[in-house]
Design a protein around this motif. Structure first.
Motif, short mmCIF file in Angstrom:
data_model
loop_
_atom_site.label_atom_id
_atom_site.label_comp_id
_atom_site.label_asym_id
_atom_site.label_seq_id
_atom_site.Cartn_x
_atom_site.Cartn_y
_atom_site.Cartn_z
N HIS A 74 17.62 -31.86 6.78
CA HIS A 74 16.50 -32.64 6.25
C HIS A 74 15.22 -32.48 7.06
N GLY A 75 15.24 -31.62 8.06
CA GLY A 75 14.03 -31.39 8.84
C GLY A 75 14.06 -32.04 10.21
N LEU A 100 11.79 -27.12 1.82
CA LEU A 100 13.05 -27.85 1.98
C LEU A 100 14.25 -26.89 1.93
N ASP A 148 8.95 -36.27 0.09
CA ASP A 148 9.12 -34.85 -0.25
C ASP A 148 8.81 -34.60 -1.73
N SER A 159 3.53 -30.02 6.20
CA SER A 159 3.35 -30.40 4.80
C SER A 159 3.61 -31.89 4.61
N ARG A 160 4.64 -32.41 5.28
CA ARG A 160 4.93 -33.84 5.18
C ARG A 160 3.80 -34.68 5.76
N ALA A 203 5.11 -34.52 -1.97
CA ALA A 203 4.55 -33.32 -1.35
C ALA A 203 4.81 -32.07 -2.19
N LEU A 218 7.50 -27.48 7.32
CA LEU A 218 7.83 -28.67 6.54
C LEU A 218 7.18 -29.91 7.14
N LEU A 274 12.18 -40.77 2.61
CA LEU A 274 11.90 -39.38 2.93
C LEU A 274 11.96 -38.52 1.67
N HIS A 303 7.21 -29.66 -2.16
CA HIS A 303 7.44 -28.44 -1.37
C HIS A 303 8.93 -28.07 -1.37
#
Length: 559
Positions: A407-408, A156, A147, A366-367, A150, A363, A143, A152
Motif C-alpha cells: 500500500h506504499g 499503485l 487514491d 502523487s498522494r 488521485a 506514489l 487511504l 493513479h
C-alpha cells in the motif's frame, strides 16, 4: 443504473415495486413511515447480513429484487463476466430472507453467496447512511478514498508488484537460511543416494529379479516336471502323445478311402501334431536353460534382502524405492546449489526493494498533491454545507523504516476542524453522524467523475441542518446527479425540491397490521408533499405557493 426495486413482506412493506430513472430521486414521508426501508433493501441486496426480524410479521419470508442496467465498460459487467454470471447488459439481484433466519440469493437467476452479492454490489451502488459512514472513519478506507481521488492506478500497481516480488524473495531466503549449515545434510543425502544407486530399482528390473528368484528357488521341481512332460509328449520309451497321434492318423488314412470326410479329421490332427512338436521343442529349450545353481540362488536372496532392508529404512514400499531415490537426488541438487540460489535471491530482493522505493516515492508525491487538492475542495464545500469555518485536511504519516508494503510508504488520516480556530483532529474522534453525512457528500462532490460506480444512495444526508444549508445540500446532490444516478432519503423540503423525481412513503394502519406504501408523485402531488414538509399538518395557500416557488427555482415541475 438502478432501474427497478421490488420489495415484498419486508418490515412493514407488504408489496411494492418502484421504477427508477436517471438524475436525483428523492424519498420523503412522515417519521416512522419507512423511508429508509428502500435503503435497507438495497443493503441486503448488496451483501449485508440478513436478519429474520426484517420479515414482515405473519409472513414466511421477505423477497427483495433489483435490476441494474449496465454500461458496456461498467466494472460490474466485467466482474459478472469474469465469474460467469453475466446476462447481456443487465444485472438482476434477488434475495429471499426466511422467517427462521435463513436466506438465499441469486445473481441473474443463478444461485450466489452473500460474498458474491457484496462483490458485485460494491461495483453497482454506493450507499451513504448513518451506519455506512463508519467506513469513512477507517484509515484503510481513507487511504483508498485518497487514491481514488488521485486516480493513479498505475503507481499503485507498480508499488504492489515490487512489494510482492520483495516479499516472495525474502520469504524464500528466510526458508533457506532456516536450514542452517547444510553440509552435513548433503553428506548424509549423498551416502543414501549412493546406497540406492547400487541397486537396480526400475520396475522392470525388480520384476526380472523376482522372476529369476522364483525360477532358481524351484529349479529342481522345474527340471523334474519338464522332463516328465517331455516324456509324455514325445518320449521314446513307453506310450507318448505324439506316437499315439501318429498311430491314429495312420489308421484313419487306411479308412479314408471309404469315407472322404475323414480327410478333414486328418487335417485337424496334422495341425495338432505340429503344435505338439513345437511344444516338445519349447520344453527342451526350457529344460536346457534350467540349472541347479545354489550360489546364484544365494546371490538373488541377498539382493532381495538388501532391497527389503532399504524399503524398511526409507519407510516406503519396495516398488517406491525408485521415487525415493529421485527425491533424495532432487533435494541434494537443491542443497548443493543453495549457495548460488541464496546469492541470486538476495540480488532479486535488493532489486525489488530498489524498484519499490522508486515506485513508492512517486506514489507518495502523487498522494501529497492529491491530499492538498482534496482538502481544499472539501473545506470549501463544508463551508456551504452548514459547517462554516470548518476545515478538512488529509494527514500522510510515513511508516517507520518500512519494509516494502503493497500500500506504499505512508498511511492517511482524515482530519477535521468543525469550528474556526480549533486545530484539526482525526475525523473518527470528532465528527457526528450528520457531519459525517455532509463530509461524505463533500468528498463525493469533490471527486465527481472519478468514481466508476453509477448509483449513489444518501440516507438522511441532511440530518441536523435546515434553511439555506439544506438548500445547498440539495443543490450539491442535484449537481452530483448530473453524471450519476442519486437516490436520497430526506425530511427537508429544500432537499426534496431539488429532485428530478419524487417518491413518497406513507404508512397505513389496518385492523390487524400496519403497512407502508410507496407512491411516485406527479407534479400536483409533489407540490402537496413539499408543502406538507414545509408546513406540517395545516397546509395554507401561502405554503403551497412557497412549495411551487421552490420547485420552480430548483427546476422541478410544480402545479
Amino acid at each position: 443504473m438502478l432501474v427497478s426495486l421490488y420489495v415484498k413482506d419486508f418490515a412493514i412493506v407488504s408489496e411494492v415495486e418502484v421504477a427508477l430513472g436517471a438524475g436525483l430521486t428523492v424519498v420523503s414521508g412522515e417519521t416512522g413511515a419507512g423511508k429508509s426501508l428502500l435503503v435497507d433493501a438495497l443493503l441486503l441486496l448488496t451483501g449485508a447480513r440478513a436478519d429474520a426480524g426484517m420479515v414482515r410479521h405473519g409472513a414466511d419470508r421477505a423477497e427483495l429484487a433489483a435490476e441494474f442496467r449496465l454500461a458496456p465498460d461498467a466494472p460490474a459487467l466485467a466482474w459478472l463476466r469474469e465469474n460467469e454470471l453475466d446476462d447481456g447488459g443487465d444485472c438482476q439481484l434477488r434475495r429471499v430472507i426466511r422467517a427462521d433466519g435463513g436466506s438465499r440469493a441469486w445473481i441473474n437467476g443463478r444461485p450466489a453467496t452473500a460474498a458474491q452479492l457484496g462483490a458485485v454490489g460494491e461495483r453497482l451502488v454506493e450507499i451513504h447512511g448513518q451506519h455506512e459512514h463508519q467506513a469513512l472513519l477507517d484509515r484503510t478506507q481513507q487511504l483508498a478514498m485518497l487514491d481514488g481521488f488521485a486516480a493513479h492506478p498505475a503507481l499503485l500497481a507498480d508499488v504492489a508488484d515490487s512489494a510482492r516480488r520483495w516479499q516472495a524473495a525474502a520469504r524464500t531466503i528466510e526458508q533457506l537460511q532456516d536450514r542452517g549449515n547444510v553440509s552435513d545434510r548433503c553428506d548424509w543425502l549423498a551416502a543414501q543416494l549412493a546406497e540406492l544407486d547400487r541397486e537396480q530399482l526400475a520396475p522392470a528390473a525388480l520384476e526380472e529379479l523376482s522372476a529369476a528368484h522364483r525360477r532358481h528357488s524351484h529349479a529342481a521341481a522345474l527340471i523334474e516336471g519338464t522332463a516328465r512332460a517331455q516324456a509324455r509328449l514325445g518320449g521314446d520309451d513307453g506310450v507318448s502323445l505324439l506316437s499315439l497321434l501318429r498311430q491314429t492318423r495312420a489308421e484313419l488314412a487306411r479308412l479314408g478311402e471309404h469315407e472322404p470326410r475323414l480327410a478333414q479329421v486328418d487335417a485337424l490332427l496334422d495341425g495338432a501334431e505340429i503344435q505338439l512338436d513345437e511344444a516338445a521343442a519349447e520344453l527342451d529349450r526350457v529344460r536346457d536353460g534350467l540349472d541347479l545353481d545354489p550360489e546364484r540362488l544365494q546371490e538373488l536372496d541377498a539382493r532381495i534382502a538388501r532391497l527389503h532392508d532399504l524399503a524398511r529404512k526409507h519407510r516406503v514400499p519396495l516398488d517406491a524405492l525408485a521415487l525415493r531415490r529421485d527425491a533424495i537426488a532432487d533435494e541434494l541438487d537443491q542443497l548443493q546449489g543453495a549457495g548460488e540460489t541464496l546469492v541470486r535471491l538476495q540480488r532479486e530482493r535488493d532489486a525489488a526493494r530498489a524498484d519499490w522505493a522508486r515506485a513508492a516515492q512517486a506514489l507518495s508525491a502523487s498522494r501529497a498533491a492529491a491530499a492538498g487538492t482534496l482538502a481544499r475542495k472539501v473545506s470549501a464545500l463544508m463551508d456551504t454545507l452548514g459547517m462554516a469555518g470548518g476545515h478538512f485536511a488529509v494527514e500522510l504519516t510515513a511508516l517507520p523504516d518500512p519494509a516494502p508494503d503493497a500500500h506504499g510508504a505512508e498511511r492517511a488520516e482524515f482530519l477535521v476542524s468543525a469550528n474556526p480556530g480549533q486545530p484539526p483532529r482525526p475525523l473518527r474522534k470528532v465528527a457526528s453522524g450528520g457531519e459525517l453525512s455532509r463530509i461524505s457528500l463533500a468528498i463525493e462532490v469533490a471527486a465527481l467523475g472519478l468514481d466508476a460506480v453509477q448509483t449513489m444512495v444518501f440516507d438522511e444526508v441532511d440530518s441536523g441542518i435546515g434553511g439555506a444549508v439544506a438548500e445547498v445540500v440539495g443543490q450539491k446532490l442535484r449537481a452530483l446527479a448530473a453524471s450519476r444516478q442519486v437516490l436520497c432519503v430526506t425530511h427537508l423540503a429544500q432537499v426534496a425540491a431539488q429532485g428530478h423525481s419524487h417518491l413518497r412513503v406513507s404508512k397505513h394502519a389496518g385492523d390487524d397490521s400496519t403497512r407502508s406504501r410507496i407512491d411516485v408523485l406527479d407534479a400536483k402531488e409533489r407540490t402537496e408533499e413539499i408543502a406538507r414538509m414545509l408546513g406540517g399538518i395545516d397546509i395554507t395557500r401561502e405554503t403551497r405557493a412557497h412549495a411551487r416557488q421552490m420547485l420552480a427555482t430548483a427546476g422541478g415541475k410544480a402545479s
